[in-house]
Design an enzyme around this catalytic site. Structure first.
Site, mmCIF file in Angstrom:
data_model
loop_
_atom_site.group_PDB
_atom_site.id
_atom_site.type_symbol
_atom_site.label_atom_id
_atom_site.label_comp_id
_atom_site.label_asym_id
_atom_site.label_seq_id
_atom_site.Cartn_x
_atom_site.Cartn_y
_atom_site.Cartn_z
ATOM 1 N N CYS A 160 10.046 6.235 3.448
ATOM 2 C CA CYS A 160 10.795 5.148 3.372
ATOM 3 C C CYS A 160 12.176 5.282 3.955
ATOM 4 O O CYS A 160 12.440 6.497 4.106
ATOM 5 C CB CYS A 160 10.823 4.130 2.268
ATOM 6 S SG CYS A 160 9.138 3.837 1.267
HETATM 7 N N1 GLN Z 1 5.016 6.327 -1.969
HETATM 8 C C1 GLN Z 1 5.865 5.253 -2.044
HETATM 9 C C2 GLN Z 1 4.890 3.972 -1.641
HETATM 10 O O1 GLN Z 1 3.916 4.113 -1.269
HETATM 11 C C3 GLN Z 1 7.078 5.520 -1.237
HETATM 12 C C4 GLN Z 1 6.607 5.648 0.338
HETATM 13 C C5 GLN Z 1 7.615 6.058 1.373
HETATM 14 O O2 GLN Z 1 8.784 6.651 0.732
HETATM 15 N N2 GLN Z 1 7.407 5.747 2.479
HETATM 16 O O3 GLN Z 1 5.782 3.018 -1.660
#
Ligand code: GLN
Length: 228
Positions: A2
């Site tokens: 994210c």
């Molecule tokens: N693992 C977390 C999720 O699935 C964060 C994912 C991310 O950082 N892209 O939301």
């Protein structure tokens, strides 16, 4: 992975942090510039801000660019402390608004950019979702944010493949870690921004090295190496 952002300073409209910058979270949701894992962040979004001591959140399971209400209301939401994120869900994780950061314990807002094997984390009935980030958030809340650095180092040792980039705030303090992904800081005259990647090309942005803790309070920024 994210992308996330934190603000601590003067009260500013949340739109000025999230929507208006040329490469802010809105643009990062479809065209991030520094993202190492994933091409876009279309699996949800969340904007959290402090209203006095009270954390308030607005989250969605759809892409931020498609939200029909947020852009209209965001200019009217001002806060001195903000934690916001756009999400690219890890495979196998639920995609609903409850799995989108920021998470809260009623005092702190917390976003996790990364991935962690849930089997190395304690099961916690207070976790807001079964998504790995919410289970990690519950552990961090339980340990206390003063121990954020040691908690991250411990989880990183238990799961060497983990990426553990945290952004957390409680209205008077803003904390972040780098563990596997990018983070930049910009000291503005009216406050401090931490962001997974710069939201514009201003020369004041400074990159934070990997495996570091950033602690912002009382107008000062401390950057220290995490144990590993
Ligand atoms: N693992 C977390 C999720 O699935 C964060 C994912 C991310 O950082 N892209 O939301």
């Amino acid at each position: 992975m994210c992308r996330h952002l934190g603000w601590l300073g003067a009260a500013v409209p949340v739109s000025s942090l999230v929507l208006d910058p040329p490469n802010g979270l809105l643009v990062q949701s479809y065209a991030p510039r520094r993202q190492k894992h994933g091409l876009l962040n279309a699996d949800g979004w969340g904007v959290g801000f402090f209203d006095g001591p009270v954390p308030r959140r607005w989250r969605g399971a759809n892409p931020l660019w498609g939200d029909v209400s947020f852009a209209s209301v965001a200019p009217a939401l001002s806060s001195s402390c903000v934690v916001a994120a756009v999400r690219s869900a890890t495979a196998g994780m639920p995609i609903d608004a409850g799995a989108a950061a920021p998470f809260t314990d009623g005092h702190w807002l917390l976003s996790h950019n990364g991935v962690v094997d849930r089997s190395v984390l304690p099961l916690d009935p207070l976790a807001e979702s079964v998504v790995d980030s919410a289970v990690l958030a519950a552990l961090i809340f339980r340990r206390g944010l003063d121990d954020l650095g040691s908690t991250i180092a411990e989880v990183g040792a238990a799961d060497p493949g983990a990426r553990l980039n945290i952004m957390a705030a409680n209205g008077s303090r803003l904390l972040a870690t780098t563990w596997g992904d990018t983070l930049s800081v910009r000291r503005r005259p009216d406050g401090v921004v931490l962001a997974s990647e710069p939201y514009d090309d201003h020369p004041d942005w400074q990159d934070i090295p990997d495996r570091h803790l950033v602690d912002v309070r009382d107008g000062s920024v401390s950057i220290t190496a995490l144990p590993h």
